[in-house]
Design an enzyme around this catalytic site. Structure first.
Site, PDB file in Angstrom:
ATOM      1  N   CYS A 121       0.875  -1.174   0.000  1.00 50.69           N
ATOM      2  CA  CYS A 121       0.000   0.000   0.000  1.00 50.69           C
ATOM      3  C   CYS A 121       0.915   1.227   0.000  1.00 50.69           C
ATOM      4  CB  CYS A 121      -0.959  -0.024   1.196  1.00 50.69           C
ATOM      5  SG  CYS A 121      -0.161   0.167   2.796  1.00 50.69           S
ATOM      6  N   ARG A 122       0.433   2.351   0.465  1.00 52.31           N
ATOM      7  CA  ARG A 122       1.267   3.567   0.455  1.00 52.31           C
ATOM      8  C   ARG A 122       2.408   3.481   1.456  1.00 52.31           C
ATOM      9  NH1 ARG A 122       0.366   8.331   3.490  1.00 52.31           N
ATOM     10  NH2 ARG A 122      -1.658   7.413   3.902  1.00 52.31           N
TER      11      ARG A 122
END
Length: 111
Positions: free
Chosen positions: A62-63
């Site tokens: 994810c980020r």
């Protein structure tokens, strides 16, 4: 962050043949992702478990590593023992100079 139940891998250590599972939202994916990664937003995981390989090296991203860590924990609770969290997420991926592409026609970036 997630304890010993969630294994992690550092961006420089991700093998070229690893299955990268990007669980970010569509706009994050479009702005920039690893080439060859597979997009499956986090909230769709429970309904699309069959889309997650149960063999081979699966690296969830994810980020920053928070959402992907939750996905790794969820998958491990449901029998996947081949999944690891990308430590630091796409922010770490980009900071380590790993390749990125975008779907927007703009230079790839991490949102």
């Amino acid at each position: 962050m997630f304890g010993p139940a969630v294994p992690v891998v550092a961006a420089p250590d991700v093998a070229d043949d690893a299955y990268l599972l990007d669980v970010r939202e569509p706009e994050e994916w479009a702005a920039g992702h690893a080439p060859g990664a597979h997009h499956l937003p986090m909230m769709e995981i429970p309904h699309r478990l069959a889309d997650v390989p149960s063999d081979g090296d699966v690296v969830v991203v994810c980020r920053s590593g928070g959402r992907s860590g939750q996905v790794v924990a969820y998958l491990r609770q449901h029998g996947w023992d081949n999944v690891r969290n990308l430590d630091g997420g796409m922010q770490s991926w980009a900071a380590n100079g790993r390749a990125m592409v975008s779907e927007t026609g703009q230079p790839a970036r991490v949102l």
